[in-house]
Design an enzyme around this catalytic site. Sequence first.
Site, PDB file in Angstrom:
ATOM      1  CD  GLU A  98      -2.568  -1.166   2.650  1.00 22.68           C
ATOM      2  OE1 GLU A  98      -2.471  -0.188   3.428  1.00 22.68           O
ATOM      3  OE2 GLU A  98      -3.291  -2.144   2.863  1.00 22.68           O
ATOM      4  CB  CYS A 111       2.442   7.356   3.605  1.00 22.92           C
ATOM      5  SG  CYS A 111       2.699   6.127   4.897  1.00 22.92           S
ATOM      6  CB  CYS A 118       5.283  -5.684   9.359  1.00 23.62           C
ATOM      7  SG  CYS A 118       6.421  -4.927  10.552  1.00 23.62           S
ATOM      8  CB  CYS A 122       2.817  -3.255  16.480  1.00 28.56           C
ATOM      9  SG  CYS A 122       4.559  -2.750  16.536  1.00 28.56           S
ATOM     10  CB  CYS A 125       0.126  -2.550  13.484  1.00 28.09           C
ATOM     11  SG  CYS A 125       0.639  -2.244  11.785  1.00 28.09           S
ATOM     12  CG  LEU A 268       8.387   5.729  23.290  1.00 27.93           C
ATOM     13  CD1 LEU A 268       9.589   4.807  23.198  1.00 27.93           C
ATOM     14  CD2 LEU A 268       8.831   7.113  23.799  1.00 27.93           C
ATOM     15  CG  HIS A 269       3.194   3.177  19.892  1.00 26.25           C
ATOM     16  ND1 HIS A 269       2.660   4.262  19.244  1.00 26.25           N
ATOM     17  CD2 HIS A 269       3.738   2.393  18.921  1.00 26.25           C
ATOM     18  CE1 HIS A 269       2.858   4.146  17.933  1.00 26.25           C
ATOM     19  NE2 HIS A 269       3.515   3.025  17.711  1.00 26.25           N
ATOM     20  CB  CYS A 386      -0.138   0.777   8.898  1.00 29.91           C
ATOM     21  SG  CYS A 386       1.288  -0.148   8.587  1.00 29.91           S
TER      22      CYS A 386
HETATM   23  N1  SAH Z   1       7.472  -0.169  11.323  1.00 31.48           N
HETATM   24  C1  SAH Z   1       7.585   1.254  11.409  1.00 31.48           C
HETATM   25  C2  SAH Z   1       6.711   1.996  10.405  1.00 31.48           C
HETATM   26  C3  SAH Z   1       5.334   1.522  10.284  1.00 31.48           C
HETATM   27  S1  SAH Z   1       3.865   2.338  10.573  1.00 31.48           S
HETATM   28  C4  SAH Z   1       7.254   1.719  12.803  1.00 31.48           C
HETATM   29  O1  SAH Z   1       6.841   0.898  13.609  1.00 31.48           O
HETATM   30  O2  SAH Z   1       7.433   2.889  13.094  1.00 31.48           O
HETATM   31  C5  SAH Z   1       4.022   3.984  10.982  1.00 31.48           C
HETATM   32  C6  SAH Z   1       3.375   4.340  12.305  1.00 31.48           C
HETATM   33  O3  SAH Z   1       1.981   4.001  12.341  1.00 31.48           O
HETATM   34  C7  SAH Z   1       4.018   3.645  13.487  1.00 31.48           C
HETATM   35  O4  SAH Z   1       4.193   4.564  14.526  1.00 31.48           O
HETATM   36  C8  SAH Z   1       2.976   2.622  13.860  1.00 31.48           C
HETATM   37  O5  SAH Z   1       3.097   2.194  15.195  1.00 31.48           O
HETATM   38  C9  SAH Z   1       1.708   3.386  13.592  1.00 31.48           C
HETATM   39  N2  SAH Z   1       0.490   2.564  13.491  1.00 31.48           N
HETATM   40  C10 SAH Z   1       0.370   1.278  13.098  1.00 31.48           C
HETATM   41  N3  SAH Z   1      -0.917   0.883  13.184  1.00 31.48           N
HETATM   42  C11 SAH Z   1      -1.622   1.948  13.612  1.00 31.48           C
HETATM   43  C12 SAH Z   1      -3.002   2.166  13.904  1.00 31.48           C
HETATM   44  N4  SAH Z   1      -3.901   1.208  13.743  1.00 31.48           N
HETATM   45  N5  SAH Z   1      -3.365   3.394  14.333  1.00 31.48           N
HETATM   46  C13 SAH Z   1      -2.452   4.386  14.478  1.00 31.48           C
HETATM   47  N6  SAH Z   1      -1.145   4.234  14.234  1.00 31.48           N
HETATM   48  C14 SAH Z   1      -0.726   3.032  13.815  1.00 31.48           C
END
Ligand code: SAH
Length: 405
Positions: A98, A111, A118, A122, A125, A268-269, A386
């Site tokens: 995508e 983007c 992946c 996470c 995600c 970070l989250h 994503c």
């Molecule tokens: N693997 C990389 C880039 C991927 S996604 C990373 O982890 O940074 C880019 C951002 O979108 C990351 O911060 C990821 O945690 C976030 N992301 C993924 N799923 C998401 C969702 N459902 N809602 C909001 N942010 C999300």
Amino acid sequence: MPANSTHPIRLLDLSRDALRDQVITWGQPAYRADQLHQWLYQQIAADPAEMTNLPASLRALLSEQAQIDLLTPVAETASRDGQTTKTLFRLHDGQLIETVLMRYDRRNTVCISSQAGCAMGCTFCATAQMGLQRNLTPGEITAQVLYFERWLRQQGDGGKRGKVGSGEREATSAAGNSGLRVTSNNAPSIAPHSPLPAPRSRVSNIVVMGMGEPLANYANLWQALRTLTDPAGFGLGARKITVSTVGLVPGIDRFAEEDVQINLAVSLHAPNDALRATLAPINHRYPIAEVIAACRRYVARTHRRISFEYAMMAGINDSPALAEELAALLHGLLCHVNLIPLNPVAGSPFQPSRREDVDAFVAILQSRGIPTTLRVRRGIDIDAGCGQLKARVTRESSPLLEPVL
Ligand code: SAH
């Protein structure tokens, strides 16, 4: 391996040096490689027939033995306001990735994905649910940018060269479609159908925040980044590009040593290991203290601000106490916190935080001197989170995909 019709030479996968070697192998002088490079990355040519300053013999070789397009668009969605377009591409081996174009704030931000799927897992995600299929090649990474650049130029200034933003046109019509569109044939290109506003003419920013973990595909990512920033290539300023990582510590250290000044964002989250490990399992391997130490090394080495992404999830990571803990963690670090409203993912229990909780979180961080912004949620109505378009297309539309799969 000699090229033939089943194994064409994928030009976008070649570095500038490799392209020169290939042109010499074809019996052509080296300067032809520079011309070809310009056609690929400055004129964004899709067909050797366009390359009018190359001799007919070289154009014939290119047509027979080489391939330019690496992406077949198979589905596309546009947000209701027309500012966000997401395209699902099929790769040569059937993998789906995508790419999103966001047009706002006088920017055209693409983007891009770095992997098909992946491996990071996470829990909030959509891409993680698919697992890792494979790394994207350098050309597959670059081609995502070139696809939207070509389209913006066609819409914008008629292909004239110029600074980003030249030839802009104002919106004139509010009419248009939104929702999912799936191609029914193998057309070489479907233009993103974006009703409003009229597009500006060039890609101005790139974020590597699509599918995949970019630092887990380091060499291919960097070959693509070099092509995209090469003044003799695509020529985008390095500071217009941001790579987002889940926090792979060796990759952050390597990134800090690169001579091209690409921005780095770290997902970070959560401010402590117990919580972060439930959201980003890679935290078991690289705990927060190690990630933050690598970020401090990065800032010390580059003198560049680092961004932290923090997806706001109701009742999970959005309490005032966690905001205080985050502020303490980042104290004294040249950084910026980017809060992201969670995009809800089908089948996932996580929900976006309430607005008042987000506001309180922002206020605490700012009162502790941590620069904080709330990312505007783009494309929520088009599965622009994503991995979400692929999940929806494969769930709803597989018969429509068959002609191209
Ligand atoms: N693997 C990389 C880039 C991927 S996604 C990373 O982890 O940074 C880019 C951002 O979108 C990351 O911060 C990821 O945690 C976030 N992301 C993924 N799923 C998401 C969702 N459902 N809602 C909001 N942010 C999300």
